[in-house]
Motif scaffolding. Structure first.
Motif, PDB file in Angstrom:
ATOM      1  N   HIS A 312       0.933  -1.350  -0.076  1.00  0.00           N
ATOM      2  CA  HIS A 312      -0.030  -0.108  -0.142  1.00  0.00           C
ATOM      3  C   HIS A 312       0.958   1.282   0.001  1.00  0.00           C
ATOM      4  N   TYR A 313       1.316   1.739  -1.135  1.00  0.00           N
ATOM      5  CA  TYR A 313       0.628   1.806  -2.461  1.00  0.00           C
ATOM      6  C   TYR A 313       1.921   1.514  -3.462  1.00  0.00           C
ATOM      7  N   PRO A 314       2.024   0.615  -4.388  1.00  0.00           N
ATOM      8  CA  PRO A 314       3.138   0.448  -5.286  1.00  0.00           C
ATOM      9  C   PRO A 314       3.653   1.652  -6.081  1.00  0.00           C
ATOM     10  N   ILE A 315       2.708   2.345  -6.525  1.00  0.00           N
ATOM     11  CA  ILE A 315       2.718   3.588  -7.323  1.00  0.00           C
ATOM     12  C   ILE A 315       2.143   4.942  -6.761  1.00  0.00           C
ATOM     13  N   PRO A 316       3.096   5.791  -6.423  1.00  0.00           N
ATOM     14  CA  PRO A 316       2.482   6.862  -5.605  1.00  0.00           C
ATOM     15  C   PRO A 316       1.588   7.779  -6.942  1.00  0.00           C
ATOM     16  N   PRO A 317       0.423   8.290  -6.251  1.00  0.00           N
ATOM     17  CA  PRO A 317      -0.213   9.199  -7.114  1.00  0.00           C
ATOM     18  C   PRO A 317       0.673  10.309  -8.239  1.00  0.00           C
ATOM     19  N   HIS A 318       1.464  10.711  -7.906  1.00  0.00           N
ATOM     20  CA  HIS A 318       2.282  11.769  -8.718  1.00  0.00           C
ATOM     21  C   HIS A 318       3.203  10.888  -9.925  1.00  0.00           C
ATOM     22  N   LYS A 319       3.185   9.668  -9.814  1.00  0.00           N
ATOM     23  CA  LYS A 319       3.887   8.958 -10.709  1.00  0.00           C
ATOM     24  C   LYS A 319       2.664   8.284 -11.576  1.00  0.00           C
ATOM     25  N   GLN A 320       1.277   8.487 -11.354  1.00  0.00           N
ATOM     26  CA  GLN A 320       0.416   7.731 -12.259  1.00  0.00           C
ATOM     27  C   GLN A 320       0.043   8.569 -13.513  1.00  0.00           C
ATOM     28  N   GLU A 321      -0.168   7.854 -14.508  1.00  0.00           N
ATOM     29  CA  GLU A 321      -0.638   8.333 -15.837  1.00  0.00           C
ATOM     30  C   GLU A 321      -1.854   9.316 -15.852  1.00  0.00           C
ATOM     31  N   CYS A 322      -2.438   9.094 -14.987  1.00  0.00           N
ATOM     32  CA  CYS A 322      -3.666  10.155 -14.765  1.00  0.00           C
ATOM     33  C   CYS A 322      -3.565  11.584 -14.332  1.00  0.00           C
ATOM     34  N   TYR A 323      -2.135  11.543 -13.815  1.00  0.00           N
ATOM     35  CA  TYR A 323      -1.513  12.972 -13.221  1.00  0.00           C
ATOM     36  C   TYR A 323      -0.330  13.062 -14.052  1.00  0.00           C
ATOM     37  N   LYS A 324      -0.142  13.085 -15.400  1.00  0.00           N
ATOM     38  CA  LYS A 324       0.967  13.271 -16.216  1.00  0.00           C
ATOM     39  C   LYS A 324       1.626  14.514 -15.763  1.00  0.00           C
ATOM     40  N   ASP A 325       1.054  15.587 -15.504  1.00  0.00           N
ATOM     41  CA  ASP A 325       1.798  16.865 -15.050  1.00  0.00           C
ATOM     42  C   ASP A 325       2.589  16.738 -13.916  1.00  0.00           C
ATOM     43  N   TRP A 326       2.386  15.872 -13.118  1.00  0.00           N
ATOM     44  CA  TRP A 326       3.193  15.505 -12.020  1.00  0.00           C
ATOM     45  C   TRP A 326       4.330  14.537 -11.797  1.00  0.00           C
ATOM     46  N   ASN A 327       4.441  13.766 -12.997  1.00  0.00           N
ATOM     47  CA  ASN A 327       4.991  12.751 -13.112  1.00  0.00           C
ATOM     48  C   ASN A 327       6.723  13.193 -13.099  1.00  0.00           C
ATOM     49  N   ASN A 328       7.207  14.393 -12.850  1.00  0.00           N
ATOM     50  CA  ASN A 328       8.515  14.704 -12.818  1.00  0.00           C
ATOM     51  C   ASN A 328       8.875  15.184 -11.536  1.00  0.00           C
ATOM     52  N   MET A 329       7.677  15.530 -10.639  1.00  0.00           N
ATOM     53  CA  MET A 329       7.898  15.979  -9.487  1.00  0.00           C
ATOM     54  C   MET A 329       8.772  15.000  -8.553  1.00  0.00           C
ATOM     55  N   GLN A 330       9.588  15.696  -7.613  1.00  0.00           N
ATOM     56  CA  GLN A 330      10.248  14.976  -6.672  1.00  0.00           C
ATOM     57  C   GLN A 330       9.731  14.821  -5.203  1.00  0.00           C
ATOM     58  N   LEU A 331       9.278  13.759  -4.848  1.00  0.00           N
ATOM     59  CA  LEU A 331       8.879  13.558  -3.664  1.00  0.00           C
ATOM     60  C   LEU A 331       9.534  12.342  -3.137  1.00  0.00           C
ATOM     61  N   PRO A 332      10.776  12.284  -2.643  1.00  0.00           N
ATOM     62  CA  PRO A 332      11.426  11.132  -2.428  1.00  0.00           C
ATOM     63  C   PRO A 332      11.195  10.453  -1.116  1.00  0.00           C
ATOM     64  N   ILE A 333      10.616  11.100  -0.075  1.00  0.00           N
ATOM     65  CA  ILE A 333       9.990  10.257   1.078  1.00  0.00           C
ATOM     66  C   ILE A 333       8.687   9.295   0.585  1.00  0.00           C
ATOM     67  N   THR A 334       7.854   9.779  -0.176  1.00  0.00           N
ATOM     68  CA  THR A 334       6.652   9.238  -0.774  1.00  0.00           C
ATOM     69  C   THR A 334       7.290   8.078  -1.587  1.00  0.00           C
ATOM     70  N   GLU A 335       8.278   8.248  -2.621  1.00  0.00           N
ATOM     71  CA  GLU A 335       8.740   7.378  -3.279  1.00  0.00           C
ATOM     72  C   GLU A 335       9.379   6.214  -2.692  1.00  0.00           C
ATOM     73  N   GLN A 336      10.093   6.636  -1.654  1.00  0.00           N
ATOM     74  CA  GLN A 336      10.956   5.318  -0.856  1.00  0.00           C
ATOM     75  C   GLN A 336       9.542   4.850  -0.213  1.00  0.00           C
ATOM     76  N   ILE A 337       8.558   5.300   0.345  1.00  0.00           N
ATOM     77  CA  ILE A 337       7.477   4.325   0.997  1.00  0.00           C
ATOM     78  C   ILE A 337       6.864   3.354   0.030  1.00  0.00           C
ATOM     79  N   ALA A 338       6.518   4.008  -1.164  1.00  0.00           N
ATOM     80  CA  ALA A 338       6.249   3.156  -2.397  1.00  0.00           C
ATOM     81  C   ALA A 338       7.046   2.039  -2.723  1.00  0.00           C
ATOM     82  N   GLN A 339       8.393   1.912  -2.574  1.00  0.00           N
ATOM     83  CA  GLN A 339       9.262   1.049  -2.804  1.00  0.00           C
ATOM     84  C   GLN A 339       9.553  -0.007  -1.653  1.00  0.00           C
ATOM     85  N   GLU A 340       9.442   0.479  -0.394  1.00  0.00           N
ATOM     86  CA  GLU A 340       9.442  -0.189   0.825  1.00  0.00           C
ATOM     87  C   GLU A 340       8.528  -0.917   1.680  1.00  0.00           C
TER      88      GLU A 340
END
Ligand SMILES: *Cc1c(COP(=O)(O)O)cnc(C)c1O
Length: 366
Positions: A312-340
């Motif tokens: 919960h959850y493997p791909i954070p919202p800002h990396k989803q196709e439905c929010y393309k404009d956010w795909n380049n945002m850097q949210l390292p803690i969120t991304e790390q949680i999604a990976q771990e």
């Protein structure tokens, strides 16, 4: 096999009462907007501790209606900003963007995994109108500092209580802390129906009235339409089931909490990081998340040893196709949680033996 969650076993625990409740509705001949829904709304408002509870079709709609009602009441308008934790389930964000509001993603604290109170103020602009606070995994995300920020900047506090029914902050239930809260009764939630269901709780009578209309085609009086609403109602069968399950919710939460306490005390593998828990009453353990930087390997290992887990959850919202404009945002803690992140089995029907097995197998992971 230790299942992640067995809805079948949970239902079996209360089968007689549930069967009676469902048959009562079937035999009554009344299936929408009747006594069962009214009773559930009253019972749930009492349980949460708010003046109003308005049932609706699901948890996403509950959140959508809160923001829509604020727009209809002139409190917010399209383009206004809402602060939301970047690591939430996407529904919280969908409710904001669906209303033409701008979601401003803020990172969680890497230990509590809840919205970081220290990062909120720097995200506030002149257009910020609300914080959508998510009690993620069932842990209260509210802090006194968040309350002070809302006051200082005149922000509405909207709680996403989809995972946290029954959670207490200093004696107050989540869902009664902010200005309004959305609740989900999706079958897998701690208070789950046998299909979709949701509700809004609030002390704001104008907001409750607007939401009741919006979720019923925008109508307050039959065939008279104040808003361009939708059909988003809780039905009588779901309400009858929820009335049964609500009576047992606190005992179910106590079992979840005791499972979590054992995980917390006895999982000692240094490869595993546990969520920081400051107050055991302020967590209802919808999920029991652990973090591991070899997460995928750990999940495979647990599966091979008969333990089912979910991410919960493997791909954070800002990396989803439905929010393309956010795909380049850097949210390292969120991304790390999604990976771990990995969620362990937890439920009110787990046996002591199953809990022990999970602990033992995890501690043997090398
Ligand atoms: C489940 C959930 C929702 C949505 O509820 P539904 O009833 O599935 O629409 C919203 N927010 C969070 C955090 C959730 O876990």
């Amino acid at each position: 096999m230790i299942e992640f969650l067995s809805l079948k076993k949970i239902t079996a625990k209360y089968a007689d009462e549930i069967h009676d409740a469902v048959l009562r509705v079937v035999d009554s001949g009344w299936y929408l907007q009747g006594e069962e829904t009214k009773n559930f709304e009253n019972n749930y408002a009492n349980y949460i501790g708010t003046k109003h509870c308005v049932g609706c079709a699901n948890g996403l709609d509950a959140l959508i209606w809160i923001f829509r009602a604020y727009i209809e009441l002139g409190v917010m308008k399209a383009g206004d900003e809402v602060i939301v934790p970047a690591n939430t389930y996407i529904a919280t964000i969908l409710a904001i963007t669906e209303n033409g509001l701008k979601a401003v993603l803020v990172e969680p604290n890497s230990e509590t995994l809840e919205l970081d109170e220290n990062l909120i103020e720097s995200a506030i602009t002149s257009r910020t109108k609300a914080i959508a606070l998510v009690h993620l995994y069932g842990q209260c995300a509210y802090t006194d500092k968040i309350g002070e920020i809302c006051k200082k900047y005149n922000l509405k506090l909207v709680e996403d209580n989809a995972q946290a029914h029954g959670c207490l902050y200093n004696g107050i239930k989540t869902g009664a802390i902010g200005d309004a809260a959305g609740h989900s009764f999706y079958p897998g939630k701690n208070l789950g129906a046998f299909g979709d269901g949701g509700a809004v709780t609030t002390n704001d009578s104008d907001l409750a009235e607007a939401i009741r209309a919006l979720a019923n085609y925008g109508s307050q009086k039959k065939y008279v339409f104040k808003y361009a609403g939708r059909n988003s109602r809780l039905d009588e069968i779901q309400a009858a089931i929820l009335n049964v399950k609500l009576q047992h919710l606190d005992e179910d939460l106590a079992i979840r909490r005791s499972v979590a306490q054992r995980y917390h005390k006895f999982i000692t593998n240094p490869l595993i990081k546990l969520q920081r828990i400051d107050d055991w009453n302020a967590h209802v353990f919808h999920l029991y998340p652990i973090l591991c930087n070899r997460r995928d390997e750990l999940q495979e290992y647990l599966k091979d040893n008969g333990i089912q887990t979910i991410i919960h959850y493997p791909i954070p919202p800002h990396k989803q196709e439905c929010y393309k404009d956010w795909n380049n945002m850097q949210l390292p803690i969120t991304e790390q949680i999604a990976q771990e992140e990995l969620s362990l089995p937890i439920s009110p029907v787990m046996t002591d033996e199953e809990v022990e097995t999970v602990i033992k197998i995890i501690n043997l992971f090398k």
